[in-house]
Scaffold this motif. Structure first.
Motif, mmCIF file in Angstrom:
data_model
loop_
_atom_site.group_PDB
_atom_site.id
_atom_site.type_symbol
_atom_site.label_atom_id
_atom_site.label_comp_id
_atom_site.label_asym_id
_atom_site.label_seq_id
_atom_site.Cartn_x
_atom_site.Cartn_y
_atom_site.Cartn_z
ATOM 1 N N ASN A 77 38.423 38.811 50.162
ATOM 2 C CA ASN A 77 37.828 38.369 48.888
ATOM 3 C C ASN A 77 38.795 38.626 47.744
ATOM 4 N N LEU A 78 39.084 37.589 46.965
ATOM 5 C CA LEU A 78 39.913 37.790 45.770
ATOM 6 C C LEU A 78 39.052 37.560 44.532
ATOM 7 N N SER A 79 39.163 38.480 43.573
ATOM 8 C CA SER A 79 38.371 38.360 42.355
ATOM 9 C C SER A 79 39.108 37.454 41.372
ATOM 10 N N LYS A 80 38.370 37.129 40.323
ATOM 11 C CA LYS A 80 38.929 36.270 39.281
ATOM 12 C C LYS A 80 40.220 36.869 38.704
ATOM 13 N N ARG A 81 40.187 38.162 38.377
ATOM 14 C CA ARG A 81 41.390 38.750 37.765
ATOM 15 C C ARG A 81 42.547 38.827 38.739
ATOM 16 N N GLN A 82 42.257 39.005 40.017
ATOM 17 C CA GLN A 82 43.351 39.020 41.000
ATOM 18 C C GLN A 82 44.037 37.654 41.083
ATOM 19 N N LEU A 83 43.244 36.582 40.940
ATOM 20 C CA LEU A 83 43.849 35.243 40.995
ATOM 21 C C LEU A 83 44.680 34.957 39.750
ATOM 22 N N LEU A 84 44.435 35.714 38.686
ATOM 23 C CA LEU A 84 45.228 35.531 37.473
ATOM 24 C C LEU A 84 46.485 36.394 37.486
ATOM 25 N N ASP A 85 46.634 37.242 38.502
ATOM 26 C CA ASP A 85 47.802 38.120 38.629
ATOM 27 C C ASP A 85 49.009 37.292 39.067
ATOM 28 N N PRO A 86 50.053 37.219 38.232
ATOM 29 C CA PRO A 86 51.196 36.363 38.581
ATOM 30 C C PRO A 86 51.917 36.812 39.864
ATOM 31 N N ASP A 87 51.716 38.067 40.269
ATOM 32 C CA ASP A 87 52.428 38.559 41.460
ATOM 33 C C ASP A 87 51.647 38.398 42.759
ATOM 34 N N ILE A 88 50.421 37.904 42.657
ATOM 35 C CA ILE A 88 49.566 37.944 43.852
ATOM 36 C C ILE A 88 50.121 37.053 44.978
ATOM 37 N N VAL A 89 50.723 35.915 44.601
ATOM 38 C CA VAL A 89 51.247 35.024 45.639
ATOM 39 C C VAL A 89 52.356 35.729 46.425
ATOM 40 N N ASP A 90 53.170 36.524 45.692
ATOM 41 C CA ASP A 90 54.263 37.244 46.358
ATOM 42 C C ASP A 90 53.750 38.265 47.369
ATOM 43 N N VAL A 91 52.599 38.837 47.082
ATOM 44 C CA VAL A 91 52.023 39.798 48.034
ATOM 45 C C VAL A 91 51.804 39.109 49.381
ATOM 46 N N PHE A 92 51.284 37.891 49.344
ATOM 47 C CA PHE A 92 51.039 37.156 50.582
ATOM 48 C C PHE A 92 52.335 36.620 51.182
ATOM 49 N N ARG A 93 53.286 36.241 50.299
ATOM 50 C CA ARG A 93 54.574 35.753 50.794
ATOM 51 C C ARG A 93 55.288 36.861 51.588
ATOM 52 N N ARG A 94 55.218 38.076 51.046
ATOM 53 C CA ARG A 94 55.851 39.210 51.749
ATOM 54 C C ARG A 94 55.171 39.456 53.101
ATOM 55 N N ILE A 107 41.216 33.191 52.406
ATOM 56 C CA ILE A 107 40.999 33.749 51.071
ATOM 57 C C ILE A 107 39.629 33.303 50.565
ATOM 58 N N GLU A 108 38.784 34.256 50.194
ATOM 59 C CA GLU A 108 37.458 33.908 49.670
ATOM 60 C C GLU A 108 37.442 34.021 48.149
ATOM 61 N N VAL A 109 37.029 32.930 47.517
ATOM 62 C CA VAL A 109 36.920 32.885 46.057
ATOM 63 C C VAL A 109 35.494 32.467 45.722
#
Ligand code: G
Ligand code: MN
Length: 240
Positions: A77-94, A107-109
């Motif tokens: 589950n990703l919250s609204k603020r997590q989706l606004l985090d510019p680094d979140i995509v990199d977490v998954f890329r890593r 990913i649940e939104v």
């Protein structure tokens, strides 16, 4: 973190697990309803959010693949603020760079967020989808939306909310709403999950409606990994 099974309705086999955040206190185990909003308003959200993702991805590689094989998936589950985090995509890329197959990361939104989404969060959803993650709309039906976002976003899965699922046997309007959701989903190649299944009496109706997966206390409670996947010692330090 606790893990709750998601079951394929046609075979009743477990195919994946939803990762659910729990907070153990002296008074018992708390669900996110009690504390997530407070976290969302503080910087605590970032480390907690990262830990949730790391734990879920780690558990995918260990417990889930151990009990379900390589096809098993985890939902996060990703919250609204997590989706606004510019680094979140990199977490998954890593995570992908470390060998995780992101097709097994759903990913649940929440639906109420997607309806009023900001463009940077919408781009995050697109990036995560492009990386291979499957995008799920969570708690669908709480607000009886018009599903119009399915044409604006790369949606793979719709998770129909407990409240609708509980009513399909007794309320003709709710039954019609679920039927309409399934018709749209089937027409555009989106898969569907019924949440909050607490007894087997609703299963024939859900299968008839064409729902793909089910989740709820009838199939299994959210459990800590040592119970959900069997003893495997303490978790290794998360890789991301
Ligand atoms: O919003 P989301 O769908 O992610 O919330 C999942 C929550 O629903 C979890 O906290 C979980 O404990 C709860 N849950 C899971 N299965 C059932 C169920 O069968 N009935 C009810 N009432 N709640 C459930
Ligand atoms: Mn969820």
């Amino acid at each position: 973190m606790y893990y709750q099974p998601i079951v394929r309705l046609s075979t009743r086999e477990t195919v994946g697990y939803e990762a659910l955040l729990r907070w153990k206190t002296d008074d018992g185990v708390m669900t996110p309803g009690y504390f997530l909003e407070a976290f969302e308003e503080t910087s605590l959200l970032w480390p907690v959010g990262r830990t949730v993702i790391a734990d879920a991805v780690n558990e995918l590689k260990r417990g889930i693949h151990k009990v379900l094989g390589d096809d098993g998936f985890v939902t996060i589950n990703l919250s609204k603020r997590q989706l606004l985090d510019p680094d979140i995509v990199d977490v998954f890329r890593r995570a992908a760079d470390s060998g995780v197959d992101l097709a097994k990361v759903w990913i649940e939104v929440r639906e109420d967020f997607v309806i009023r989404i900001e463009s940077s969060a919408a781009r995050t959803i697109e990036f995560l989808h492009d990386l291979g993650c499957r995008i799920c709309i969570d708690d669908l039906g709480k607000g009886y939306s018009a599903l119009s976002y399915v044409k604006d976003f790369p949606i793979d899965v719709l998770k129909i909310d407990n409240s609708l699922v509980a009513q399909v046997m007794t309320n003709d309007t709710d039954l019609a709403v679920v039927r309409a959701i399934c018709d749209v989903a089937n027409a555009v190649g989106i898969e569907t999950v019924a949440e909050g299944i607490e007894c087997d009496s609703v299963l024939p109706t859900l299968e008839q409606l064409g729902l793909d997966y089910g989740q709820g206390y009838y199939f299994g409670y959210p459990e800590p990994p040592e119970i959900a996947f069997g003893g495997d010692g303490p978790m290794a330090q998360p890789a991301i």
